[in-house]
Design an enzyme around this catalytic site. Sequence first.
Site, PDB file in Angstrom:
ATOM      1  N   HIS A  77       0.858  -1.197   0.000  1.00 31.06           N
ATOM      2  CA  HIS A  77       0.000   0.000   0.000  1.00 31.06           C
ATOM      3  C   HIS A  77       0.890   1.241   0.000  1.00 31.06           C
ATOM      4  CE1 HIS A  77      -4.104   1.720   1.153  1.00 31.06           C
ATOM      5  NE2 HIS A  77      -3.297   2.787   1.030  1.00 31.06           N
ATOM      6  N   HIS A  91       1.186   5.024  -2.372  1.00 33.45           N
ATOM      7  CA  HIS A  91       0.630   5.858  -3.431  1.00 33.45           C
ATOM      8  C   HIS A  91       1.745   6.558  -4.195  1.00 33.45           C
ATOM      9  CE1 HIS A  91      -3.717   5.705  -2.340  1.00 33.45           C
ATOM     10  NE2 HIS A  91      -3.208   5.386  -1.151  1.00 33.45           N
ATOM     11  N   ASP A 142       1.611   9.180  -6.096  1.00 31.17           N
ATOM     12  CA  ASP A 142       1.561  10.633  -5.938  1.00 31.17           C
ATOM     13  C   ASP A 142       1.759  11.068  -4.498  1.00 31.17           C
ATOM     14  OD1 ASP A 142      -0.842   9.567  -5.141  1.00 31.17           O
ATOM     15  OD2 ASP A 142      -2.101  11.031  -6.169  1.00 31.17           O
ATOM     16  N   GLY A 174      -9.947   7.622  -1.887  1.00 30.60           N
ATOM     17  CA  GLY A 174     -10.617   8.890  -1.667  1.00 30.60           C
ATOM     18  C   GLY A 174     -11.420   8.849  -0.383  1.00 30.60           C
ATOM     19  N   HIS A 221      -9.868   0.646  -0.420  1.00 31.13           N
ATOM     20  CA  HIS A 221      -9.660   1.463   0.775  1.00 31.13           C
ATOM     21  C   HIS A 221     -10.932   1.363   1.636  1.00 31.13           C
ATOM     22  CE1 HIS A 221      -6.238   3.322  -1.246  1.00 31.13           C
ATOM     23  NE2 HIS A 221      -5.970   4.007  -0.142  1.00 31.13           N
ATOM     24  N   GLU A 226     -10.749   3.003   7.261  1.00 29.44           N
ATOM     25  CA  GLU A 226      -9.736   3.965   7.686  1.00 29.44           C
ATOM     26  C   GLU A 226     -10.436   5.117   8.396  1.00 29.44           C
ATOM     27  OE1 GLU A 226      -6.113   6.714   5.869  1.00 29.44           O
ATOM     28  OE2 GLU A 226      -7.702   6.004   4.551  1.00 29.44           O
ATOM     29  N   ASP A 259       1.839   3.955   2.875  1.00 27.83           N
ATOM     30  CA  ASP A 259       0.764   4.810   2.376  1.00 27.83           C
ATOM     31  C   ASP A 259       1.326   5.939   1.518  1.00 27.83           C
ATOM     32  OD1 ASP A 259      -1.842   5.485   1.903  1.00 27.83           O
ATOM     33  OD2 ASP A 259      -2.234   6.333   3.876  1.00 27.83           O
TER      34      ASP A 259
END
Length: 384
Positions: A23, A25, A27, A185, A212, A215, A304
């Site tokens: 996991h 990202h 970006d 998101g 996701h 969370e 993350d």
Amino acid sequence: MTSQTASVPSPDQISRAPKVLLHDHLDGGLRPGTIIDIARDTGYEGLPETEADKLGVWFREAADSGSLERYLETFAHTCAVMQTRDALFRVAAECAEDLAEDGVVYAEVRYAPEQHLERGLTLEEVVEAVNEGFREGERRARANGHRIRVGALLTAMRHAARALEIAELANSYRDSGVVGFDIAGAEAGFPPTRHLDAFEYLKRENNHFTIHAGEAFGLPSIWQALQWCGADRLGHGVRIIDDIEVAEDGSVKLGRLASYVRDKRIPLEMCPTSNLQTGAATSYEDHPIGLLRKLHFRATVNTDNRLMSGTSMSQEFEHLTKAFGYTLEDMLWFTVNAMKSAFIPFDERLAMINDVIKPGYAELKSEWLFQQTATTSGSAKAGN
């Protein structure tokens, strides 16, 4: 789980240990200097800082708010500089290099192609640029004496309406570096069930996907991701702790959903530092991963967003080692969990476990034992 004589690793050993990341990202892991370079080259003028060190601090402080929504705002800047083929290639190559330098031997890195179309790229051009960047990063890592394999997860945004299109894109590139699909998101108000057509399509195509869930939102999000959508893994899943009751005497009772998650060996992509930033956990010592490890859930350790959290896989394990006294054996357990849960074929996962991960930890354990023997011998001589 641990003892005074257990093989608690040093920071150097943690750094050198083979690690698996599920996991992360794309970006959320840019080098600050790269952001500044691309912003200058493309004419983007929205950066809050123009010095790399100061920009890195800004990202960490902006993300360290206790709010998932505020945390997500930082991505406006990183996405803004990831709108050309050259930029995407560079960011992906550097991602693979940075992970390999940190001892990661296998990684699944996710990104949302729909967020990189502002300068005229097509979805396909975005995917191809990132895939080529990952391959270049793998080559650079090998040249520097590291090995890593990176697979891409294509992400659809919960608030948008392109999930089926992105799922089809993921399926079309599944033999060219894309290993699965994800949705991301804000959870509240955007349940995964809005994208059932995408998940049904992926299941018909025998493809892999993670969601996701659990969370910022609680058990209903996890339940929907599993029972309505059929997720293979849970992105975060930290709120499964809400279905576990710990009595004053230390006895533990699992609710029906928690029991299902454990019994079915559903992987939890846990991201401790990120969870602290978004308020999903209050401290490393109180992070649910400690209890979930004791209860033998299939928990995994992840980063993350390395830029926003100012973290790495080694740092995540350092925090957990300090909080829970984790040993090399615990690190191996988390790492094998992650490799078992990867979205690549079984024989390839098994080869990574048997040929790379287990030998790597065995070597570190032998080194640790040698150091302990030398220390004990030195102490005995000093006593004489």
